[in-house]
Design an enzyme around this catalytic site. Sequence first.
Site, mmCIF file in Angstrom:
data_model
loop_
_atom_site.group_PDB
_atom_site.id
_atom_site.type_symbol
_atom_site.label_atom_id
_atom_site.label_comp_id
_atom_site.label_asym_id
_atom_site.label_seq_id
_atom_site.Cartn_x
_atom_site.Cartn_y
_atom_site.Cartn_z
ATOM 1 N N GLU A 127 -0.180 -39.535 25.855
ATOM 2 C CA GLU A 127 -1.405 -38.920 25.333
ATOM 3 C C GLU A 127 -2.627 -39.786 25.604
ATOM 4 O O GLU A 127 -3.706 -39.276 25.919
ATOM 5 C CB GLU A 127 -1.293 -38.703 23.821
ATOM 6 C CG GLU A 127 -0.549 -37.467 23.404
ATOM 7 C CD GLU A 127 -1.306 -36.187 23.718
ATOM 8 O OE1 GLU A 127 -1.670 -35.979 24.892
ATOM 9 O OE2 GLU A 127 -1.495 -35.385 22.809
ATOM 10 N N THR A 180 -10.175 -32.803 26.350
ATOM 11 C CA THR A 180 -10.093 -33.529 25.082
ATOM 12 C C THR A 180 -11.022 -34.739 25.088
ATOM 13 O O THR A 180 -11.740 -34.989 24.120
ATOM 14 C CB THR A 180 -8.640 -33.982 24.825
ATOM 15 O OG1 THR A 180 -7.830 -32.819 24.738
ATOM 16 C CG2 THR A 180 -8.516 -34.770 23.529
HETATM 17 N N1 HSE Z 1 -6.760 -34.817 17.201
HETATM 18 C C1 HSE Z 1 -7.052 -34.643 18.588
HETATM 19 C C2 HSE Z 1 -8.520 -34.256 18.726
HETATM 20 C C3 HSE Z 1 -6.182 -33.556 19.123
HETATM 21 O O1 HSE Z 1 -8.954 -33.392 17.966
HETATM 22 O O2 HSE Z 1 -9.212 -34.811 19.566
HETATM 23 C C4 HSE Z 1 -6.374 -33.235 20.565
HETATM 24 O O3 HSE Z 1 -5.468 -32.207 20.921
#
Ligand code: HSE
Length: 297
Positions: A127, A180
Site C-alpha cells: 500500500e 489516492t
Molecule cells: N484511508 C485511506 C485514505 C484509504 O482515505 O486515504 C485509501 O483507500
Amino acid sequence: KEIKIYSPATIANVSCGFDVLGLCLDNVGDEMIFRQSAERGLRIVEITGADLPLALEKNVAGVAGQALMEHLNPDFGIEMTIHKKIKAGSGIGSSAASAAGAVYGINALCGYPLSKKELIYYAMQGEALVSGAAHADNVAPALLGGFAFIRSYDPLDIVSIKAPEQLYATVIHPQIELKTIDSRSVLKQTVTLKQAITQCGNLGGLISALYTSDYDLLGRCLHDEFVEPKRSVLIPNFKELKDVAAKCGALGGGISGAGPSVFVLSKGKEVAECVAQAMKAIVANVDYACDIHVSPI
Ligand code: HSE
C-alpha cells in the site's frame, strides 16, 4: 502445488474512521493464482484485466509479496498470476486487494506459518508504494473480512468486527481518475478540538452499533468531519448521490476510501438495490462510465 484465491474489494474510512476503519465487500474482488516453482524467489508471471507492471518493485502485489518472501524465505519459488477485476483508482481498495491477496497466497503455499493478522504488516508495505502511506484500512478488512478497526499503527493493533447480518453496501464508481496520493494531498494536517469531539462521538457510536446491530445508531454515525469536506468537492454529484440514498431509506454513506467511489450502507438488500437504481438515474447523462455494485458485507 497451486492455490487459487479470491481477494475482496474493501471500503476504507467508512466516513468517520479515516485510516482506522474499513469493511470488506463479499462479492467484488480479484482472482489470484499461486504456483510453486523450482527456482527460488517470487515472480509475477501474468496480469489480466489491468495494465500493471510485472516488475516486483513496481507492483503492489510484488512489493508486499517480496516483503513476506524475505521473512519466510521458502526453499522453493512462487509464481503469481493476477486477474484484476477491481479497477485501479476506483476507491474500493484495488491496490489493497493485490497486496492482501499476494501475502495470503504466499503464506498459504508455505503452509500458513503466519496468522491473517500477522500478514497485515506485509500487505501494508505494498500500500505504501501507491498511496504514499502504509495505511491498513483496506488491507486489514481484505484479509480479515467484515469490519477491521485499527486501534493503533505503532504497534500495530487491529480489531476484527463481524458485520451486522443484514448490512449491505451500494457502491458507485464514477470512472474519473482520482489517485489516492492526490486525494491525500488535499487534506488539512490539523483538526479543531470541536471536530475531534464530533468525530470521536461518531466513531465510538459506529463501533458500538456494529456489536449491537443497532442500524439506526449506525446511520446516525456515518458523518465525517476530517476528510469529506475537503475531498467531496473532487467527486461529481456527491451530494445528490447521498440525498437519493436517504430517500430510499438507506442508513447513510460517504466517500469510499480516497474516492472517487461513493458508498452507501443499508439495512437489507432491497434498500441497497433501491439505492443502486436511484444512483443510476442521477448519473444517467454524465459523460463518463459508472459501475454500481450491491454487496453484502
Ligand atoms: N484511508 C485511506 C485514505 C484509504 O482515505 O486515504 C485509501 O483507500
